[in-house]
Design an enzyme around this catalytic site. Structure first.
Site, PDB file in Angstrom:
ATOM      1  N   TYR A  21       1.031  -1.156  -0.110  1.00 46.04           N
ATOM      2  CA  TYR A  21      -0.060  -0.012   0.098  1.00 46.04           C
ATOM      3  C   TYR A  21       0.975   1.207   0.091  1.00 46.04           C
ATOM      4  CZ  TYR A  21      -2.861   3.765   1.645  1.00 46.04           C
ATOM      5  OH  TYR A  21      -3.837   5.085   1.653  1.00 46.04           O
ATOM      6  N   PRO A  74       0.022  14.789   3.442  1.00 44.57           N
ATOM      7  CA  PRO A  74      -0.880  13.834   4.170  1.00 44.57           C
ATOM      8  C   PRO A  74      -0.947  12.371   3.558  1.00 44.57           C
ATOM      9  CG  PRO A  74      -1.959  15.267   2.319  1.00 44.57           C
ATOM     10  CD  PRO A  74      -0.513  15.469   2.527  1.00 44.57           C
ATOM     11  N   TYR A 127     -10.904  14.833   1.756  1.00 45.61           N
ATOM     12  CA  TYR A 127     -11.589  14.257   0.558  1.00 45.61           C
ATOM     13  C   TYR A 127     -13.134  14.547   0.864  1.00 45.61           C
ATOM     14  CZ  TYR A 127      -7.696  11.535  -0.796  1.00 45.61           C
ATOM     15  OH  TYR A 127      -6.470  11.041  -1.510  1.00 45.61           O
ATOM     16  N   ASP A 155      -7.013  15.206  -6.932  1.00 45.00           N
ATOM     17  CA  ASP A 155      -6.706  14.248  -8.029  1.00 45.00           C
ATOM     18  C   ASP A 155      -7.299  12.988  -7.710  1.00 45.00           C
ATOM     19  OD1 ASP A 155      -5.080  13.458  -5.758  1.00 45.00           O
ATOM     20  OD2 ASP A 155      -3.301  14.052  -6.918  1.00 45.00           O
ATOM     21  N   HIS A 249       0.115  12.849  -6.705  1.00 49.30           N
ATOM     22  CA  HIS A 249      -0.371  12.026  -5.626  1.00 49.30           C
ATOM     23  C   HIS A 249       0.535  10.930  -5.476  1.00 49.30           C
ATOM     24  CE1 HIS A 249      -4.246  11.320  -3.500  1.00 49.30           C
ATOM     25  NE2 HIS A 249      -3.682  10.294  -3.235  1.00 49.30           N
ATOM     26  N   ARG A 252       0.220   7.708  -7.737  1.00 49.42           N
ATOM     27  CA  ARG A 252      -0.511   6.767  -7.300  1.00 49.42           C
ATOM     28  C   ARG A 252      -1.780   6.807  -7.934  1.00 49.42           C
ATOM     29  NH1 ARG A 252       0.922   4.723  -2.159  1.00 49.42           N
ATOM     30  NH2 ARG A 252      -1.209   4.674  -1.187  1.00 49.42           N
ATOM     31  N   ASP A 280       4.934  18.253  -4.350  1.00 55.28           N
ATOM     32  CA  ASP A 280       5.577  16.969  -3.613  1.00 55.28           C
ATOM     33  C   ASP A 280       5.633  16.128  -4.933  1.00 55.28           C
ATOM     34  OD1 ASP A 280       3.173  15.569  -4.208  1.00 55.28           O
ATOM     35  OD2 ASP A 280       2.370  16.057  -1.996  1.00 55.28           O
ATOM     36  N   GLY A 281       6.412  14.880  -4.398  1.00 54.96           N
ATOM     37  CA  GLY A 281       6.518  13.733  -5.422  1.00 54.96           C
ATOM     38  C   GLY A 281       8.033  13.365  -5.624  1.00 54.96           C
ATOM     39  N   ARG A 284      13.820  13.315  -2.301  1.00 55.58           N
ATOM     40  CA  ARG A 284      14.438  12.709  -1.512  1.00 55.58           C
ATOM     41  C   ARG A 284      15.863  13.015  -1.139  1.00 55.58           C
ATOM     42  NH1 ARG A 284      10.165  10.960  -1.853  1.00 55.58           N
ATOM     43  NH2 ARG A 284       9.210   9.093  -2.488  1.00 55.58           N
ATOM     44  N   ARG A 304       6.044   9.352   1.378  1.00 57.22           N
ATOM     45  CA  ARG A 304       6.577   7.886   1.746  1.00 57.22           C
ATOM     46  C   ARG A 304       7.814   8.094   2.945  1.00 57.22           C
ATOM     47  NH1 ARG A 304       4.960   7.758  -3.681  1.00 57.22           N
ATOM     48  NH2 ARG A 304       3.507   6.111  -4.086  1.00 57.22           N
TER      49      ARG A 304
HETATM   50  C1  FNR Z   1      -0.625   9.380   0.025  1.00 51.86           C
HETATM   51  N1  FNR Z   1      -1.139  10.600  -0.462  1.00 51.86           N
HETATM   52  C2  FNR Z   1      -2.175  11.172  -0.041  1.00 51.86           C
HETATM   53  N2  FNR Z   1      -2.601  12.162  -0.535  1.00 51.86           N
HETATM   54  C3  FNR Z   1      -3.951  12.825  -0.054  1.00 51.86           C
HETATM   55  O1  FNR Z   1      -4.175  13.898  -0.277  1.00 51.86           O
HETATM   56  N3  FNR Z   1      -4.517  12.336   1.036  1.00 51.86           N
HETATM   57  C4  FNR Z   1      -4.253  10.956   1.280  1.00 51.86           C
HETATM   58  O2  FNR Z   1      -4.902  10.193   2.029  1.00 51.86           O
HETATM   59  C5  FNR Z   1      -3.121  10.245   0.730  1.00 51.86           C
HETATM   60  N4  FNR Z   1      -2.822   8.909   1.073  1.00 51.86           N
HETATM   61  C6  FNR Z   1      -1.419   8.672   0.876  1.00 51.86           C
HETATM   62  C7  FNR Z   1      -1.177   7.296   1.237  1.00 51.86           C
HETATM   63  C8  FNR Z   1       0.157   6.646   0.772  1.00 51.86           C
HETATM   64  C9  FNR Z   1       0.873   5.600   1.409  1.00 51.86           C
HETATM   65  C10 FNR Z   1       0.884   7.585   0.286  1.00 51.86           C
HETATM   66  C11 FNR Z   1       2.491   7.159  -0.384  1.00 51.86           C
HETATM   67  C12 FNR Z   1       0.543   8.843  -0.463  1.00 51.86           C
HETATM   68  C13 FNR Z   1      -0.153  11.095  -1.443  1.00 51.86           C
HETATM   69  C14 FNR Z   1       0.831  12.107  -0.584  1.00 51.86           C
HETATM   70  O3  FNR Z   1       0.075  13.244   0.060  1.00 51.86           O
HETATM   71  C15 FNR Z   1       1.734  12.614  -1.503  1.00 51.86           C
HETATM   72  O4  FNR Z   1       1.076  13.390  -2.493  1.00 51.86           O
HETATM   73  C16 FNR Z   1       2.868  12.030  -2.124  1.00 51.86           C
HETATM   74  O5  FNR Z   1       3.088  10.840  -1.372  1.00 51.86           O
HETATM   75  C17 FNR Z   1       3.873  12.716  -2.418  1.00 51.86           C
HETATM   76  O6  FNR Z   1       5.130  11.686  -3.268  1.00 51.86           O
HETATM   77  P1  FNR Z   1       6.174  10.870  -2.322  1.00 51.86           P
HETATM   78  O7  FNR Z   1       6.933  11.863  -1.349  1.00 51.86           O
HETATM   79  O8  FNR Z   1       5.669   9.891  -1.455  1.00 51.86           O
HETATM   80  O9  FNR Z   1       6.915  10.821  -3.316  1.00 51.86           O
HETATM   81  C1  LAC Z   2      -3.942   6.737  -1.165  1.00 58.83           C
HETATM   82  C2  LAC Z   2      -4.876   7.704  -0.952  1.00 58.83           C
HETATM   83  C3  LAC Z   2      -5.822   7.275   0.124  1.00 58.83           C
HETATM   84  O1  LAC Z   2      -3.226   7.511  -2.011  1.00 58.83           O
HETATM   85  O2  LAC Z   2      -5.070   8.922  -0.946  1.00 58.83           O
HETATM   86  O3  LAC Z   2      -3.835   5.688  -0.830  1.00 58.83           O
END
Ligand code: FNR
Ligand code: LAC
Length: 351
Positions: A21, A74, A127, A155, A249, A252, A280-281, A284, A304
């Site tokens: 996940y 988040p 959300y 998104d 995101h 994802r 973000d994204g 590192r 992450r």
């Molecule tokens: C997320 N992200 C995310 N974003 C959001 O707006 N609401 C959410 O609930 C989640 N949940 C979530 C779960 C997990 C396991 C991950 C890895 C990411 C996206 C997050 O806010 C962010 O946009 C990305 O994780 C940024 O990329 P990096 O730093 O993980 O590469």
């Molecule tokens: C995710 C959602 C919950 O990326 O934002 O898993």
């Protein structure tokens, strides 16, 4: 120690369900990989002979002072990484001197996240449910609990296709709830419980008008997260957004969407200083942070890496992850000939 080592350590501690996940992207995970590569591709043009004996990584975001321009992105379901979950993340962010962003789908309620670090700055990610009353109540609770801004994630009208979650039949472990609603996930045969939740519960009919709606019901400034185009960023600002977060995101959602490093400048130029732009994204390294700020971001968020720190060491692991990034940022700034975050500008980049 760097974030790669932290990731490797976290992987060994997490279940297949949790690792799948946290780590996965959508479909072929091309955007997931490209996010990292796009920052690495950018080349720096360092300045010399600028007396870099004192380096200051502090700045402010939406008027909030932070020790470094790196915030908690988040992310949902943090009690799969550590028993203290979002509480530990809030404490770790507070220790690092930065902003915690709590998720709608957190496994600790927004009030308990606030109580874990009462004096630290916090934002609430949103959300929007099909039942608007549910969301209105949640954002009012956030305002009452001292959250100073909403992050409106746009998104995710439908969930991206995360193959690991389908394979693992992703579900929250027993005893873990969507704590803001005191609810367990709908149970599903075979597939991802998150995919089912998104399908049944979240509203896919959102428009720019919902920016103003969230602002009205909460009384809080709204940052729109998940913007990848200049024209969309402009439209968000015109609809009343207090800022935008350039994000795909973490790869994802829409696979093969552009890497955030490659569209940041377009978004910054489109809003032309009217609001702060975050990104973000794939961030590192300290050099990635310098590049994001040089392109015009006010700050970056990491997703992450926070979960890796949390898995390895709870609140201390999260704080340590930020410390590593802060050290790297300070070194990168010295080597670029900049003493303060304000001295980072686009001429530091080769294009
Ligand atoms: C997320 N992200 C995310 N974003 C959001 O707006 N609401 C959410 O609930 C989640 N949940 C979530 C779960 C997990 C396991 C991950 C890895 C990411 C996206 C997050 O806010 C962010 O946009 C990305 O994780 C940024 O990329 P990096 O730093 O993980 O590469
Ligand atoms: C995710 C959602 C919950 O990326 O934002 O898993």
């Amino acid at each position: 120690v760097d974030l790669d080592a932290l990731e490797a350590a976290a992987r060994g501690l997490l279940t297949e369900n949790a690792w799948g996940y946290y780590s996965s992207g959508a479909d072929d995970e091309l955007t997931l990989a490209e996010n990292v590569v796009a920052w690495r591709r950018v080349r720096l043009r360092p300045r010399v002979l600028r007396d870099v004996s004192v380096i200051d990584t502090s700045t402010s975001v939406l008027g909030i002072p932070v020790r470094l321009p790196v915030l908690v992105a988040p992310s949902a379901y943090q009690r799969m990484a550590h028993d203290d979950g979002e509480r530990a993340t809030a404490r770790g962010a507070a220790a690092a001197g930065t902003v915690m962003c709590a998720a709608t789908l957190a496994t600790v309620s927004l009030e308990d996240v606030a109580a874990a670090a009462p004096d630290a700055p916090r934002w609430m990610q949103v959300y929007v449910s099909r039942d608007r009353g549910v969301t209105a109540e949640m954002v009012r609770r956030a305002a009452a609990a001292g959250y100073s801004a909403l992050i409106f994630t746009v998104d995710l009208p439908v969930l991206g296709n995360r193959r690991a979650d389908e394979r693992n039949a992703f579900a929250l472990p027993a005893g873990r709830l969507m704590a803001n609603f005191g609810a367990a996930h709908p149970s599903v045969e075979g597939g991802s419980a998150l995919a089912e939740h998104v399908r049944t519960d979240l509203d896919p009919a959102l428009t720019y008008d919902d920016i103003g709606w969230l602002r009205e019901v909460s009384g809080l400034p709204v940052l729109v997260k998940g913007v990848l185009r200049g024209d969309d960023a402009r439209a968000c600002v015109d609809a009343g957004a207090a800022g935008v977060v350039v994000s795909n995101h973490g790869g994802r959602q829409l696979d093969t969407a552009v890497a955030t490093a490659d569209v940041l400048a377009e978004v910054v130029d489109a809003v032309a200083g009217d609001v702060e732009v975050l990104v973000d994204g794939g961030v590192r390294r300290g050099t990635d942070v310098v590049k994001a700020l040089a392109l015009g971001a006010r700050a970056v968020l990491v997703g992450r890496p926070v979960l890796w720190g949390l898995a390895v060491g709870g609140d201390k692991g999260v704080a340590e992850m930020f410390e590593v990034l802060r050290d790297e940022l300070a070194r990168a700034m010295a080597l670029c000939g900049v003493r303060t975050v304000g001295e980072i500008s686009r001429d530091l980049l080769a294009r």
